[in-house]
Design a protein around this motif. Structure first.
Motif, PDB file in Angstrom:
ATOM      1  N   GLN A  30       0.827  -1.202   0.000  1.00  0.00           N
ATOM      2  CA  GLN A  30       0.000   0.000   0.000  1.00  0.00           C
ATOM      3  C   GLN A  30       0.864   1.256   0.000  1.00  0.00           C
ATOM      4  OE1 GLN A  30      -3.345   0.238  -0.168  1.00  0.00           O
ATOM      5  NE2 GLN A  30      -3.221   2.482  -0.135  1.00  0.00           N
ATOM      6  N   ARG A  31       1.901   1.260   0.811  1.00  0.00           N
ATOM      7  CA  ARG A  31       2.761   2.438   0.920  1.00  0.00           C
ATOM      8  C   ARG A  31       3.483   2.738  -0.399  1.00  0.00           C
ATOM      9  NH1 ARG A  31       6.154   1.461   6.520  1.00  0.00           N
ATOM     10  NH2 ARG A  31       4.391   1.087   7.933  1.00  0.00           N
ATOM     11  N   LEU A  32       3.779   1.697  -1.160  1.00  0.00           N
ATOM     12  CA  LEU A  32       4.618   1.871  -2.347  1.00  0.00           C
ATOM     13  C   LEU A  32       3.821   1.955  -3.640  1.00  0.00           C
ATOM     14  CD1 LEU A  32       7.531  -0.530  -1.381  1.00  0.00           C
ATOM     15  CD2 LEU A  32       7.361   1.943  -1.057  1.00  0.00           C
ATOM     16  N   GLN A  33       2.530   2.274  -3.527  1.00  0.00           N
ATOM     17  CA  GLN A  33       1.725   2.412  -4.738  1.00  0.00           C
ATOM     18  C   GLN A  33       2.250   3.511  -5.647  1.00  0.00           C
ATOM     19  OE1 GLN A  33      -2.457   2.757  -4.052  1.00  0.00           O
ATOM     20  NE2 GLN A  33      -2.686   0.643  -3.362  1.00  0.00           N
ATOM     21  N   ALA A  34       2.862   4.535  -5.056  1.00  0.00           N
ATOM     22  CA  ALA A  34       3.417   5.605  -5.879  1.00  0.00           C
ATOM     23  C   ALA A  34       4.498   5.070  -6.820  1.00  0.00           C
ATOM     24  CB  ALA A  34       3.997   6.704  -4.995  1.00  0.00           C
ATOM     25  N   CYS A  35       5.234   4.051  -6.387  1.00  0.00           N
ATOM     26  CA  CYS A  35       6.293   3.486  -7.228  1.00  0.00           C
ATOM     27  C   CYS A  35       5.721   2.774  -8.446  1.00  0.00           C
ATOM     28  CB  CYS A  35       7.145   2.496  -6.430  1.00  0.00           C
ATOM     29  SG  CYS A  35       7.873   3.179  -4.927  1.00  0.00           S
ATOM     30  N   THR A  36       4.560   2.144  -8.258  1.00  0.00           N
ATOM     31  CA  THR A  36       3.997   1.331  -9.337  1.00  0.00           C
ATOM     32  C   THR A  36       3.362   2.171 -10.438  1.00  0.00           C
ATOM     33  OG1 THR A  36       1.855   1.059  -8.207  1.00  0.00           O
ATOM     34  CG2 THR A  36       3.590  -0.548  -7.712  1.00  0.00           C
ATOM     35  N   VAL A  37       3.156   3.459 -10.192  1.00  0.00           N
ATOM     36  CA  VAL A  37       2.632   4.322 -11.247  1.00  0.00           C
ATOM     37  C   VAL A  37       3.570   4.307 -12.453  1.00  0.00           C
ATOM     38  CG1 VAL A  37       2.095   6.704 -11.873  1.00  0.00           C
ATOM     39  CG2 VAL A  37       1.386   5.811  -9.642  1.00  0.00           C
ATOM     40  N   HIS A  39       6.711   2.201 -12.455  1.00  0.00           N
ATOM     41  CA  HIS A  39       7.402   0.924 -12.595  1.00  0.00           C
ATOM     42  C   HIS A  39       6.456  -0.255 -12.791  1.00  0.00           C
ATOM     43  CE1 HIS A  39      11.462   2.386 -11.812  1.00  0.00           C
ATOM     44  NE2 HIS A  39      10.940   3.177 -10.905  1.00  0.00           N
ATOM     45  N   GLY A  40       5.154   0.000 -12.798  1.00  0.00           N
ATOM     46  CA  GLY A  40       4.201  -1.056 -13.077  1.00  0.00           C
ATOM     47  C   GLY A  40       3.774  -1.800 -11.831  1.00  0.00           C
ATOM     48  N   LYS A  41       2.685  -2.535 -11.959  1.00  0.00           N
ATOM     49  CA  LYS A  41       2.145  -3.301 -10.846  1.00  0.00           C
ATOM     50  C   LYS A  41       3.212  -4.216 -10.260  1.00  0.00           C
ATOM     51  CE  LYS A  41      -1.558  -6.510  -9.578  1.00  0.00           C
ATOM     52  NZ  LYS A  41      -2.664  -7.352 -10.079  1.00  0.00           N
ATOM     53  N   GLU A  42       3.427  -4.095  -8.953  1.00  0.00           N
ATOM     54  CA  GLU A  42       4.416  -4.886  -8.225  1.00  0.00           C
ATOM     55  C   GLU A  42       5.834  -4.692  -8.757  1.00  0.00           C
ATOM     56  OE1 GLU A  42       2.136  -8.376  -9.162  1.00  0.00           O
ATOM     57  OE2 GLU A  42       1.736  -8.721  -7.035  1.00  0.00           O
ATOM     58  N   GLY A  43       6.051  -3.611  -9.503  1.00  0.00           N
ATOM     59  CA  GLY A  43       7.394  -3.317  -9.994  1.00  0.00           C
ATOM     60  C   GLY A  43       7.826  -4.108 -11.195  1.00  0.00           C
ATOM     61  N   ALA A  45       7.399  -3.491 -14.342  1.00  0.00           N
ATOM     62  CA  ALA A  45       7.588  -2.612 -15.512  1.00  0.00           C
ATOM     63  C   ALA A  45       6.279  -2.420 -16.265  1.00  0.00           C
ATOM     64  CB  ALA A  45       8.684  -3.104 -16.447  1.00  0.00           C
ATOM     65  N   THR A  46       6.274  -1.424 -17.134  1.00  0.00           N
ATOM     66  CA  THR A  46       5.110  -1.104 -17.944  1.00  0.00           C
ATOM     67  C   THR A  46       5.529  -1.075 -19.409  1.00  0.00           C
ATOM     68  OG1 THR A  46       5.482   1.276 -17.926  1.00  0.00           O
ATOM     69  CG2 THR A  46       4.266   0.365 -16.055  1.00  0.00           C
ATOM     70  N   SER A  47       4.568  -0.717 -20.261  1.00  0.00           N
ATOM     71  CA  SER A  47       4.885  -0.618 -21.682  1.00  0.00           C
ATOM     72  C   SER A  47       5.709   0.622 -22.005  1.00  0.00           C
ATOM     73  CB  SER A  47       3.587  -0.590 -22.508  1.00  0.00           C
ATOM     74  OG  SER A  47       2.773   0.504 -22.104  1.00  0.00           O
ATOM     75  N   GLU A  48       5.827   1.547 -21.063  1.00  0.00           N
ATOM     76  CA  GLU A  48       6.673   2.714 -21.256  1.00  0.00           C
ATOM     77  C   GLU A  48       8.128   2.280 -21.072  1.00  0.00           C
ATOM     78  OE1 GLU A  48       5.747   5.683 -22.188  1.00  0.00           O
ATOM     79  OE2 GLU A  48       3.636   5.118 -22.251  1.00  0.00           O
ATOM     80  N   GLY A  49       8.870   2.239 -22.150  1.00  0.00           N
ATOM     81  CA  GLY A  49      10.173   1.592 -22.152  1.00  0.00           C
ATOM     82  C   GLY A  49      11.221   2.188 -21.241  1.00  0.00           C
ATOM     83  N   TYR A  50      11.072   3.448 -20.845  1.00  0.00           N
ATOM     84  CA  TYR A  50      12.149   4.054 -20.080  1.00  0.00           C
ATOM     85  C   TYR A  50      12.073   3.734 -18.591  1.00  0.00           C
ATOM     86  CZ  TYR A  50      15.902   7.249 -19.014  1.00  0.00           C
ATOM     87  OH  TYR A  50      17.105   7.768 -18.605  1.00  0.00           O
ATOM     88  N   PHE A  51      10.974   3.157 -18.127  1.00  0.00           N
ATOM     89  CA  PHE A  51      10.861   2.806 -16.711  1.00  0.00           C
ATOM     90  C   PHE A  51      11.227   1.335 -16.524  1.00  0.00           C
ATOM     91  CE2 PHE A  51       7.670   6.198 -17.359  1.00  0.00           C
ATOM     92  CZ  PHE A  51       8.297   7.170 -16.592  1.00  0.00           C
ATOM     93  N   PRO A  52      12.291   1.043 -15.807  1.00  0.00           N
ATOM     94  CA  PRO A  52      12.767  -0.338 -15.729  1.00  0.00           C
ATOM     95  C   PRO A  52      11.972  -1.198 -14.761  1.00  0.00           C
ATOM     96  CG  PRO A  52      14.112   1.045 -14.339  1.00  0.00           C
ATOM     97  CD  PRO A  52      13.164   1.972 -15.051  1.00  0.00           C
ATOM     98  N   ARG A  53      12.037  -2.486 -14.984  1.00  0.00           N
ATOM     99  CA  ARG A  53      11.530  -3.461 -14.023  1.00  0.00           C
ATOM    100  C   ARG A  53      12.402  -3.396 -12.788  1.00  0.00           C
ATOM    101  NH1 ARG A  53       9.243  -9.052 -14.371  1.00  0.00           N
ATOM    102  NH2 ARG A  53       9.984 -10.183 -12.542  1.00  0.00           N
ATOM    103  N   ILE A  54      11.771  -3.345 -11.609  1.00  0.00           N
ATOM    104  CA  ILE A  54      12.516  -3.402 -10.355  1.00  0.00           C
ATOM    105  C   ILE A  54      12.172  -4.651  -9.555  1.00  0.00           C
ATOM    106  CG2 ILE A  54      12.955  -0.937 -10.146  1.00  0.00           C
ATOM    107  CD1 ILE A  54      10.528  -0.653  -8.414  1.00  0.00           C
ATOM    108  N   ALA A  55      11.101  -5.343  -9.911  1.00  0.00           N
ATOM    109  CA  ALA A  55      10.726  -6.576  -9.229  1.00  0.00           C
ATOM    110  C   ALA A  55      11.810  -7.629  -9.391  1.00  0.00           C
ATOM    111  CB  ALA A  55       9.406  -7.102  -9.781  1.00  0.00           C
ATOM    112  N   GLY A  56      12.248  -8.197  -8.282  1.00  0.00           N
ATOM    113  CA  GLY A  56      13.217  -9.284  -8.326  1.00  0.00           C
ATOM    114  C   GLY A  56      14.658  -8.862  -8.457  1.00  0.00           C
ATOM    115  N   LYS A  57      14.920  -7.553  -8.581  1.00  0.00           N
ATOM    116  CA  LYS A  57      16.313  -7.103  -8.618  1.00  0.00           C
ATOM    117  C   LYS A  57      16.942  -7.327  -7.239  1.00  0.00           C
ATOM    118  CE  LYS A  57      17.067  -4.986 -12.706  1.00  0.00           C
ATOM    119  NZ  LYS A  57      15.902  -5.381 -13.473  1.00  0.00           N
TER     120      LYS A  57
END
Length: 231
Positions: A30-37, A39-43, A45-57
């Motif tokens: 809940q606290r990190l919803q701002a990040c998913t805007v 970086h995508g749901k649960e980190g 990534a999204t279709s916007e190529g410049y925002f990297p996947r952070i999930a599992g890093k």
């Protein structure tokens, strides 16, 4: 049958009170919803190529980057705003949360680069160029390029635009890391042709079934001194 206006207003007021009374769970998700805007749901990534996947890093890598944004070694106005007042302990919690998201990777796009360009990218990633002092990417980022714990990021799942942009940022000094800044050194040895080739090839690689970071690098010591890679 029409309801009187007062009845409608009372119903709206009751609905608003119920919404206000609903408790908001105090969880990291809940606290990190701002990040998913971005970086995508649960980190993931999204279709916007410049925002990297952070999930599992690796958690150490994510923590280092949050500190770099906070302390001005990386430059992004939104990231700097979000973390500027956060202490190290909370940044470690954020890093640990996203590191723990073991989520499937999207299929890579069909490569559109010429075969010669892809061949050059594959050679630089897997073999480097010893003549120019460029180590293979896999020597530090893992044989499967899924990263290495605790602090070397994976390269799988990154878009062509993102890889190109980050290598360019290393070259120009817009992105920095703890000294000795190994990626800055390596990036400055790459030509524009090299950068385009590496980005094209990496972005076209599918993730392995088990895309978790490796437990140790392919070779130790690392081929180049790195201030944050194994911290």
């Amino acid at each position: 049958m029409k309801f009187p206006l007062w009845a409608s207003l009372m119903a709206l007021a009751a609905s608003a009170q119920a919404a206000q009374a609903a408790p908001v769970p105090d969880t990291m998700a809940q606290r990190l919803q701002a990040c998913t805007v971005c970086h995508g749901k649960e980190g993931r990534a999204t279709s916007e190529g410049y925002f990297p996947r952070i999930a599992g890093k690796p958690a150490g890598y994510l923590f280092n980057q949050l500190v770099n944004f906070r302390d001005g070694r990386r430059h992004n106005a939104t990231m700097a705003y979000l973390v500027e007042h956060l202490p190290d302990d909370y940044l470690r919690e954020i890093a640990g949360y996203f590191a723990g998201q073991n989520l499937p990777y999207a299929a890579p796009p069909v490569p559109t680069a010429p075969p010669q360009q892809l061949a050059l990218g594959a050679a630089l990633v897997r073999e480097g160029d010893p003549r120019r002092g460029i180590p293979a990417c896999t020597a530090c980022h893992g044989e499967r390029m899924t990263g290495v714990v605790p602090a070397v990021p994976g390269l799988i799942g990154l878009s062509r635009d993102y890889v190109t942009g980050q290598l360019g940022a290393w070259q120009t000094g817009q992105r920095r890391a703890a000294e000795p800044d190994c990626m800055s050194t390596i990036a400055r040895r790459l030509t524009a042709q090299d950068v385009s080739a590496v980005a094209a090839w990496l972005s076209a690689q599918p993730a392995p079934v088990d895309a978790k970071p490796a437990q140790q690098p392919v070779h130790l010591p690392l081929p180049i001194d790195c201030g944050s890679g194994l911290q």
